[in-house]
Design a protein around this motif. Structure first.
Motif, short mmCIF file in Angstrom:
data_model
loop_
_atom_site.label_atom_id
_atom_site.label_comp_id
_atom_site.label_asym_id
_atom_site.label_seq_id
_atom_site.Cartn_x
_atom_site.Cartn_y
_atom_site.Cartn_z
N ARG A 87 -10.84 2.31 7.13
CA ARG A 87 -12.19 1.73 7.05
C ARG A 87 -12.06 0.22 6.85
O ARG A 87 -11.44 -0.23 5.89
CB ARG A 87 -12.97 2.32 5.88
N LYS A 88 -12.66 -0.53 7.72
CA LYS A 88 -12.61 -1.99 7.59
C LYS A 88 -13.76 -2.45 6.71
O LYS A 88 -14.84 -1.87 6.69
CB LYS A 88 -12.70 -2.66 8.96
N GLN A 89 -13.51 -3.53 5.97
CA GLN A 89 -14.50 -4.05 5.05
C GLN A 89 -14.63 -5.55 5.28
O GLN A 89 -13.63 -6.26 5.39
CB GLN A 89 -14.05 -3.76 3.61
N LYS A 90 -15.86 -6.04 5.33
CA LYS A 90 -16.09 -7.47 5.51
C LYS A 90 -15.63 -8.21 4.26
O LYS A 90 -15.62 -7.67 3.15
CB LYS A 90 -17.56 -7.74 5.76
N PHE A 91 -15.27 -9.48 4.45
CA PHE A 91 -14.76 -10.27 3.34
C PHE A 91 -15.78 -10.40 2.22
O PHE A 91 -15.44 -10.33 1.04
CB PHE A 91 -14.34 -11.66 3.84
N ALA A 92 -17.04 -10.56 2.56
CA ALA A 92 -18.08 -10.74 1.54
C ALA A 92 -18.28 -9.47 0.71
O ALA A 92 -18.65 -9.55 -0.47
CB ALA A 92 -19.40 -11.13 2.19
N ASN A 93 -18.03 -8.32 1.29
CA ASN A 93 -18.22 -7.06 0.57
C ASN A 93 -17.07 -6.73 -0.39
O ASN A 93 -17.19 -5.80 -1.17
CB ASN A 93 -18.37 -5.91 1.56
N LYS A 94 -15.99 -7.48 -0.33
CA LYS A 94 -14.84 -7.17 -1.18
C LYS A 94 -15.06 -7.54 -2.64
O LYS A 94 -14.33 -7.11 -3.51
CB LYS A 94 -13.59 -7.88 -0.67
N PHE A 95 -16.07 -8.36 -2.92
CA PHE A 95 -16.25 -8.85 -4.28
C PHE A 95 -17.49 -8.29 -4.94
O PHE A 95 -17.86 -8.72 -6.03
CB PHE A 95 -16.30 -10.38 -4.27
N GLY A 96 -18.12 -7.31 -4.34
CA GLY A 96 -19.23 -6.61 -4.98
C GLY A 96 -18.69 -5.47 -5.82
O GLY A 96 -17.47 -5.26 -5.94
N ALA A 97 -19.60 -4.70 -6.39
CA ALA A 97 -19.19 -3.57 -7.23
C ALA A 97 -18.40 -2.54 -6.42
O ALA A 97 -17.36 -2.06 -6.86
CB ALA A 97 -20.41 -2.92 -7.87
N ARG A 98 -18.90 -2.21 -5.24
CA ARG A 98 -18.20 -1.22 -4.41
C ARG A 98 -16.84 -1.73 -3.95
O ARG A 98 -15.87 -0.98 -3.88
CB ARG A 98 -19.06 -0.84 -3.20
N GLY A 99 -16.76 -3.00 -3.64
CA GLY A 99 -15.50 -3.58 -3.20
C GLY A 99 -14.45 -3.59 -4.30
O GLY A 99 -13.27 -3.32 -4.06
N LEU A 100 -14.88 -3.90 -5.52
CA LEU A 100 -13.95 -3.90 -6.64
C LEU A 100 -13.45 -2.49 -6.96
O LEU A 100 -12.27 -2.29 -7.26
CB LEU A 100 -14.59 -4.53 -7.87
N ILE A 101 -14.36 -1.52 -6.86
CA ILE A 101 -13.94 -0.12 -7.10
C ILE A 101 -12.98 0.32 -6.01
O ILE A 101 -11.99 1.01 -6.29
CB ILE A 101 -15.19 0.80 -7.15
N ARG A 102 -13.26 -0.07 -4.78
CA ARG A 102 -12.36 0.28 -3.67
C ARG A 102 -11.00 -0.35 -3.87
O ARG A 102 -9.96 0.29 -3.67
CB ARG A 102 -12.96 -0.17 -2.34
N GLY A 103 -10.96 -1.61 -4.29
CA GLY A 103 -9.69 -2.27 -4.54
C GLY A 103 -8.91 -1.61 -5.67
O GLY A 103 -7.69 -1.43 -5.58
N ALA A 104 -9.62 -1.23 -6.73
CA ALA A 104 -8.96 -0.54 -7.85
C ALA A 104 -8.43 0.82 -7.40
O ALA A 104 -7.33 1.23 -7.80
CB ALA A 104 -9.94 -0.37 -9.01
N THR A 105 -9.19 1.50 -6.57
CA THR A 105 -8.76 2.80 -6.06
C THR A 105 -7.50 2.68 -5.22
O THR A 105 -6.55 3.45 -5.39
CB THR A 105 -9.88 3.46 -5.24
N LEU A 106 -7.47 1.70 -4.32
CA LEU A 106 -6.30 1.53 -3.46
C LEU A 106 -5.10 1.06 -4.27
O LEU A 106 -3.96 1.47 -4.00
CB LEU A 106 -6.62 0.56 -2.33
N GLY A 107 -5.33 0.22 -5.27
CA GLY A 107 -4.23 -0.20 -6.14
C GLY A 107 -3.65 0.97 -6.92
O GLY A 107 -2.43 1.10 -7.07
N LEU A 108 -4.53 1.83 -7.42
CA LEU A 108 -4.07 3.01 -8.15
C LEU A 108 -3.35 3.98 -7.22
O LEU A 108 -2.36 4.60 -7.62
CB LEU A 108 -5.25 3.70 -8.84
N CYS A 109 -3.80 4.08 -5.98
CA CYS A 109 -3.09 4.91 -5.00
C CYS A 109 -1.67 4.40 -4.79
O CYS A 109 -0.72 5.19 -4.77
CB CYS A 109 -3.83 4.91 -3.67
N ALA A 110 -1.54 3.09 -4.64
CA ALA A 110 -0.20 2.51 -4.44
C ALA A 110 0.69 2.75 -5.66
O ALA A 110 1.87 3.11 -5.52
CB ALA A 110 -0.32 1.02 -4.15
N ALA A 111 0.13 2.58 -6.85
CA ALA A 111 0.90 2.83 -8.07
C ALA A 111 1.29 4.30 -8.18
O ALA A 111 2.41 4.63 -8.61
CB ALA A 111 0.09 2.40 -9.29
N ASN A 112 0.39 5.20 -7.78
CA ASN A 112 0.69 6.62 -7.83
C ASN A 112 1.78 7.00 -6.83
O ASN A 112 2.66 7.82 -7.13
CB ASN A 112 -0.55 7.46 -7.56
#
Length: 132
Positions: A87-112
């Motif tokens: 799923r592609k995400q626009k640059f502006a959407n990366k810093f909203g609430a959904r974007g931050l949760i998505r980033g945290a989710t992907l970071g946790l996936c990588a750590a897992n």
């Protein structure tokens, strides 16, 4: 000589930290929570197949199947990471609430994937069976 010994200690420390992370029941539970937060509204059926499976991995971990749970968590985290990266995400959407949760989710996936992969690869079934 001292540098080589310190380097080995650091390497062993990093592997032990990753293994401890992989044998912990909290990471799959946290990942299930973040995936649910992302895909519950609006409901998306495919990503919502992951939380029950991740909670089952936590259940396995709590019932002393730490190595199997780590492998299952690593596989699910890697699969979710690959699907979420499609799923592609626009640059502006990366810093909203959904974007931050998505980033945290992907970071946790990588750590897992890293931690649970190490726990699965270097886990000792003899020690696990002796603990039961």
């Amino acid at each position: 000589m001292a540098d080589k010994k310190t380097e080995e200690q650091v390497k062993a420390g990093a592997l032990q930290t990753l293994r401890t992370w992989g044998e912990n029941p909290l990471p799959p539970t946290l990942l299930a929570t973040l995936v649910t937060a992302q895909h519950m509204r609006p409901f998306q059926a495919l990503p919502m197949l992951f939380p029950p499976a991740l909670l089952f991995a936590t259940y396995m971990n709590l019932n002393s199947y730490k190595i199997d749970s780590a492998g299952f968590t690593a596989a699910l985290s890697g699969l979710y990471f690959v699907l979420a990266q499609r799923r592609k995400q626009k640059f502006a959407n990366k810093f909203g609430a959904r974007g931050l949760i998505r980033g945290a989710t992907l970071g946790l996936c990588a750590a897992n994937v890293a931690g649970c992969g190490v726990a699965y690869a270097f886990g000792s079934r003899r020690m696990e069976e002796a603990a039961r």
